[in-house]
Design a protein around this motif. Sequence first.
Motif, PDB file in Angstrom:
ATOM      1  N   MET A  88      -7.604   2.367  -5.744  1.00 23.68           N
ATOM      2  CA  MET A  88      -7.244   1.282  -6.752  1.00 23.68           C
ATOM      3  C   MET A  88      -8.002   1.507  -8.191  1.00 23.68           C
ATOM      4  SD  MET A  88      -7.166  -2.134  -4.533  1.00 23.68           S
ATOM      5  CE  MET A  88      -6.145  -2.112  -3.192  1.00 23.68           C
ATOM      6  N   GLU A  89      -8.963   2.162  -8.259  1.00 16.69           N
ATOM      7  CA  GLU A  89      -9.573   2.753  -9.468  1.00 16.69           C
ATOM      8  C   GLU A  89      -8.546   3.473 -10.236  1.00 16.69           C
ATOM      9  OE1 GLU A  89     -13.509   2.704 -10.501  1.00 16.69           O
ATOM     10  OE2 GLU A  89     -12.929   0.653  -9.764  1.00 16.69           O
ATOM     11  N   LYS A  90      -8.051   4.511  -9.440  1.00 19.69           N
ATOM     12  CA  LYS A  90      -7.201   5.340  -9.867  1.00 19.69           C
ATOM     13  C   LYS A  90      -6.012   4.916 -10.278  1.00 19.69           C
ATOM     14  CE  LYS A  90      -8.519   9.907  -8.632  1.00 19.69           C
ATOM     15  NZ  LYS A  90      -9.214   9.962  -7.024  1.00 19.69           N
ATOM     16  N   ILE A  91      -5.362   4.053  -9.530  1.00 25.53           N
ATOM     17  CA  ILE A  91      -3.999   3.610  -9.963  1.00 25.53           C
ATOM     18  C   ILE A  91      -4.285   2.805 -11.151  1.00 25.53           C
ATOM     19  CG2 ILE A  91      -2.482   1.278  -9.546  1.00 25.53           C
ATOM     20  CD1 ILE A  91      -2.921   1.928  -6.473  1.00 25.53           C
ATOM     21  N   PHE A 145       0.986  -1.135  -0.132  1.00 22.64           N
ATOM     22  CA  PHE A 145       0.060  -0.087  -0.144  1.00 22.64           C
ATOM     23  C   PHE A 145       0.811   1.311  -0.078  1.00 22.64           C
ATOM     24  CE2 PHE A 145      -4.168  -1.900   1.908  1.00 22.64           C
ATOM     25  CZ  PHE A 145      -4.341  -2.435   0.661  1.00 22.64           C
ATOM     26  N   SER A 146       1.840   1.169   0.916  1.00 24.76           N
ATOM     27  CA  SER A 146       2.752   2.417   0.865  1.00 24.76           C
ATOM     28  C   SER A 146       3.389   2.593  -0.531  1.00 24.76           C
ATOM     29  CB  SER A 146       3.932   2.114   1.912  1.00 24.76           C
ATOM     30  OG  SER A 146       4.972   2.302   1.664  1.00 24.76           O
ATOM     31  N   GLU A 147       3.934   1.536  -1.159  1.00 23.68           N
ATOM     32  CA  GLU A 147       4.352   1.839  -2.521  1.00 23.68           C
ATOM     33  C   GLU A 147       3.458   2.316  -3.556  1.00 23.68           C
ATOM     34  OE1 GLU A 147       6.066  -1.728  -4.177  1.00 23.68           O
ATOM     35  OE2 GLU A 147       6.157  -0.803  -6.329  1.00 23.68           O
ATOM     36  N   PHE A 148       2.203   2.046  -3.439  1.00 27.98           N
ATOM     37  CA  PHE A 148       1.505   2.639  -4.166  1.00 27.98           C
ATOM     38  C   PHE A 148       0.568   4.200  -3.639  1.00 27.98           C
ATOM     39  CE2 PHE A 148       1.710  -1.337  -6.076  1.00 27.98           C
ATOM     40  CZ  PHE A 148       1.853  -1.092  -7.359  1.00 27.98           C
ATOM     41  N   ASN A 149       1.422   4.500  -2.469  1.00 28.70           N
ATOM     42  CA  ASN A 149       0.906   5.707  -1.743  1.00 28.70           C
ATOM     43  C   ASN A 149      -0.705   5.541  -1.118  1.00 28.70           C
ATOM     44  OD1 ASN A 149       2.105   8.276  -1.150  1.00 28.70           O
ATOM     45  ND2 ASN A 149       2.889   7.997  -3.090  1.00 28.70           N
ATOM     46  N   ILE A 150      -1.238   4.307  -0.752  1.00 31.74           N
ATOM     47  CA  ILE A 150      -2.501   4.329  -0.141  1.00 31.74           C
ATOM     48  C   ILE A 150      -2.291   4.330   1.313  1.00 31.74           C
ATOM     49  CG2 ILE A 150      -4.194   2.690   0.231  1.00 31.74           C
ATOM     50  CD1 ILE A 150      -3.608   1.520  -2.608  1.00 31.74           C
ATOM     51  N   LYS A 151      -2.900   5.227   1.819  1.00 33.43           N
ATOM     52  CA  LYS A 151      -2.983   5.535   3.508  1.00 33.43           C
ATOM     53  C   LYS A 151      -4.119   4.887   4.139  1.00 33.43           C
ATOM     54  CE  LYS A 151       0.988   8.089   2.926  1.00 33.43           C
ATOM     55  NZ  LYS A 151       2.093   7.925   3.606  1.00 33.43           N
ATOM     56  N   GLY A 152      -3.813   4.577   5.386  1.00 34.21           N
ATOM     57  CA  GLY A 152      -5.110   4.020   6.268  1.00 34.21           C
ATOM     58  C   GLY A 152      -5.225   4.915   7.502  1.00 34.21           C
ATOM     59  N   ASN A 153      -5.896   4.270   8.297  1.00 33.27           N
ATOM     60  CA  ASN A 153      -6.153   5.284   9.433  1.00 33.27           C
ATOM     61  C   ASN A 153      -5.537   4.419  10.496  1.00 33.27           C
ATOM     62  OD1 ASN A 153      -8.090   6.938   8.044  1.00 33.27           O
ATOM     63  ND2 ASN A 153      -9.308   5.172   8.125  1.00 33.27           N
TER      64      ASN A 153
END
Lengths: 227, 227
Positions: free
Chosen positions: A76-79, A54-62
């Motif tokens: 992910m749609e964006k990716i 996730f971090s590689e694709f710049n996806i952040k959680g809470n």
Amino acid sequence: MKQITKKVIKNSLKRIFLYRACLVKLKLMGVEKVFSYTLANETGVTSDQVRKDFSEFNIKGNKRGGYDINVLLEKMEKIFHRSKDNNIVLIGMGNMGLALSKYSKFAQRNMNIVATFDIDPFKQKLRSGIPVYSMSRLKEIIDRFGVKVAILAVPEISAQEVADELIRYGIMGIVNFAPVLLKVSPDVIINNVNLCDELESVIYYVHKLMKVDGLKNLELLYRDMKY
Amino acid sequence: MKQITKKVIKNSLKRIFLYRACLVKLKLMGVEKVFSYTLANETGVTSDQVRKDFSEFNIKGNKRGGYDINVLLEKMEKIFHRSKDNNIVLIGMGNMGLALSKYSKFAQRNMNIVATFDIDPFKQKLRSGIPVYSMSRLKEIIDRFGVKVAILAVPEISAQEVADELIRYGIMGIVNFAPVLLKVSPDVIINNVNLCDELESVIYYVHKLMKVDGLKNLELLYRDMKY
DNA sequence: CTTTTTTTGTGATTTGTTTCACATCAATTC
DNA sequence: GAATTGATGTGAAACAAATCACAAAAAAAG
């Protein structure tokens, strides 16, 4: 045009597909948020791996709150450039080509086969919802629909020739079902799907498994494999 | 039965397939011996890699003399248990299943689909050379032909169920075309072929390529990909 | 409002893979 | 038959990927 045709999918990208499949399933089940270990359990990777990917694709959680499934799926749609439709052409309407032209999952993911092509005029009469054109109209259709990606399902003997033609007309990526190594310039993406190899590798590992006495060296065997 | 379904093909094994494809081609062209760099050029890997891969599978050449193509191919036959025929069953005679049942390359490599299965009695009438049975005869056929490997081309909704059944009857390896993560015990080999993912990853890289300004960062992009 | 709990995000470490570099051998040349 | 050349095969070095371990943050509990 002198070289290669290798390079396909990065492992982390493959895993992103995996995560997405899970997320879609979970969403259908009414789940709204996931933790890294939820996805990990479901997909058989470690939770660290999930977060690293996730971090590689710049996806952040809470922090503490995990990930919101809808937000994740949107990201992910964006990716995958899911916003706009992707027009695809399919070349070769043999058995495999015909099956692929009828494969409804492509359209479900906004990948639309806008036209199929075959040299055989008989094939051109086959109905599968999608028009079957003669090869002479390839350039016209590619231009009209702004096609950048093609599926190549022609016999191996003509695969290289057709690939060259596709690339000349502006195709930048090919999923190649012919068991040949296409030689293309390195700025064209080739993804080979070799059905024999897929089956054969399973046979290989099954034979290996059978030789392993009493599952004792199973761990050892597994270390040999990759995601 | 609590776990996953990941693990597929080791990279070096994939490259062995690649080398073999080249060797077959070269043999047809009348070539009798190759050097590591011949294969390297042809497949787009380095010659070191070729030799390392060979060494992993205990394939030896002749100092200075390179490798004898026939010997190499024989060695590879052994690796892939090509001596004996491999009997395969195919479950699901939808579009994809039908195409796979007609795919002649399997038999050319001694992988014989001895029977196909479908729940739909209409499909059971379809002729494709290979008999189409009802699911009730699955166990019988698997036993009779000593089948260890299956191709799964059923709708995703029934994939898990059918996989469980197959494994109960002794199947040890499955090539799975349904876009689901099968949950199986870790002593069963699962190789997932996800057609959407294959296409989608090409789209992903093509979009990425298009964004790269003037091919400047091309090298950078390529570093992102894998054989 | 302080403490505890839980989960993310990421440097540090370990493990795995590829590339490098060279010793080794066999054929060819002189 | 000694010297040279051209290939393999493999440890060592460099690089890449996965795992570990822990700080940081946010929610929940006290």
